[in-house]
Design an enzyme around this catalytic site. Structure first.
Site, PDB file in Angstrom:
ATOM      1  N   HIS A   1       0.810  -1.222   0.000  1.00  0.00           N
ATOM      2  CA  HIS A   1       0.000   0.000   0.000  1.00  0.00           C
ATOM      3  C   HIS A   1       0.845   1.275   0.000  1.00  0.00           C
ATOM      4  O   HIS A   1       1.887   1.354   0.636  1.00  0.00           O
ATOM      5  CB  HIS A   1      -0.933   0.013   1.218  1.00  0.00           C
ATOM      6  CG  HIS A   1      -0.193   0.050   2.533  1.00  0.00           C
ATOM      7  ND1 HIS A   1       0.201   1.220   3.145  1.00  0.00           N
ATOM      8  CD2 HIS A   1       0.226  -0.945   3.344  1.00  0.00           C
ATOM      9  CE1 HIS A   1       0.824   0.958   4.277  1.00  0.00           C
ATOM     10  NE2 HIS A   1       0.857  -0.356   4.419  1.00  0.00           N
ATOM     11  N   ASP A   2       0.393   2.242  -0.757  1.00  0.00           N
ATOM     12  CA  ASP A   2       0.960   3.601  -0.768  1.00  0.00           C
ATOM     13  C   ASP A   2       2.389   3.672  -1.290  1.00  0.00           C
ATOM     14  O   ASP A   2       3.054   4.689  -1.102  1.00  0.00           O
ATOM     15  CB  ASP A   2       0.888   4.235   0.628  1.00  0.00           C
ATOM     16  CG  ASP A   2      -0.535   4.300   1.161  1.00  0.00           C
ATOM     17  OD1 ASP A   2      -1.331   5.054   0.583  1.00  0.00           O
ATOM     18  OD2 ASP A   2      -0.855   3.597   2.144  1.00  0.00           O
TER      19      ASP A   2
ATOM     20  N   GLY B   1       5.038  -1.253   2.836  1.00  0.00           N
ATOM     21  CA  GLY B   1       4.244  -0.058   2.629  1.00  0.00           C
ATOM     22  C   GLY B   1       5.058   1.222   2.506  1.00  0.00           C
ATOM     23  O   GLY B   1       6.068   1.416   3.169  1.00  0.00           O
TER      24      GLY B   1
END
Length: 256
Positions: free
Chosen positions: A120-121, A138
């Site tokens: 994520h991200d 992440g």
């Protein structure tokens, strides 16, 4: 005209461009936007929040915009953006963003090899080669023209500079500055990426200047003192400024 296998599922709210190939057993969720001339081979999953550009080839088992593997994720409406001309190989997984940044971003003209993971991200640039089974935790950033070899483990929040070569099997929790080779155990500075720089058209003079910058940076003295030496002793081209800015901005510190 799109070619959609009768064995594929495309949600009626999905937005498709033109001339896409959607193979058998593909699944395309709602709240997805897909451009033109993409080829999704069999068993590709395009999850909620995906935004995919043009001319991408995605191989069997890949899953794009998956739910983040983050216990802080509470179902917020986030995205996963993929650019153009990417080759995303078998069983690659790319998570969508969380409330932290909202979006996971993949640039253009990348090769993401089999079984690698983008959490994520993360923000991945363009013209990257990422090896088999490499894992980015992440909020990792990988800048343009980097090569990250197979089975590399990258800690969350790390930043990998442009034109870097990371050796296979490396694992690290600090930033890797641009233009270098990183490897061994623990992962450390192994010299500048001479072959990679030559392939990208860097002159011998510029390559030598970059080498001198790292000779000073990894020499005696504190990191701040060595940065000042680089500024005072070397011609500060845009490439040298990139090194300076990268090191000064590092939150995790750079590899030794």
């Amino acid at each position: 005209m799109n070619q959609i296998s009768p064995l594929a599922f495309v949600h009626p709210e999905a937005r498709l461009g033109d001339n896409n190939i959607i193979g058998p057993f593909c699944y395309i969720d709602k709240n997805t936007v897909i451009g033109d001339n993409n080829n999704f081979q069999n068993s590709v999953t395009i999850n909620y929040g995906a935004r995919i550009g043009n001319n991408n080839e995605i191989f069997p088992g890949a899953s794009i915009s998956t739910k983040p593997q983050d216990l802080k994720f509470k179902g917020e409406d986030t995205l996963c953006e993929v650019g153009d001309n990417n080759s995303i190989r078998e069983n690659v997984t790319i998570s969508r963003g969380t409330a932290s940044k909202g979006t996971t971003k993949i640039g253009s003209n990348n090769l993401l090899m089999e079984n690698m993971h983008v959490a994520h991200d993360c923000v991945l640039g363009s013209h990257l080669i990422i090896g088999n089974s490499t894992k980015f935790a992440g909020e990792v950033t990988v800048e343009d023209n980097a090569i990250v070899s197979a089975s590399v483990l990258c800690h969350q929040f790390c930043r990998i500079g442009g034109y870097v070569m990371v050796q296979g099997g490396s694992r690290f929790s600090m930033d890797i500055p641009p233009y270098i080779i990183a490897g061994k155990e623990p992962t450390r500075y192994m010299g500048i990426n001479i072959i990679g720089l030559r392939r990208h058209g860097f002159s011998n003079e510029l390559t030598g200047l970059i080498h001198n910058a790292y000779r000073i940076l990894y020499g005696k003295g504190t990191r701040a003192e060595n940065i000042q030496k680089i500024k005072s002793e070397l011609q500060v081209t845009k490439e040298i400024q990139y090194i300076i800015d990268f090191v000064e901005a590092s939150q995790r510190g750079i590899i030794k």
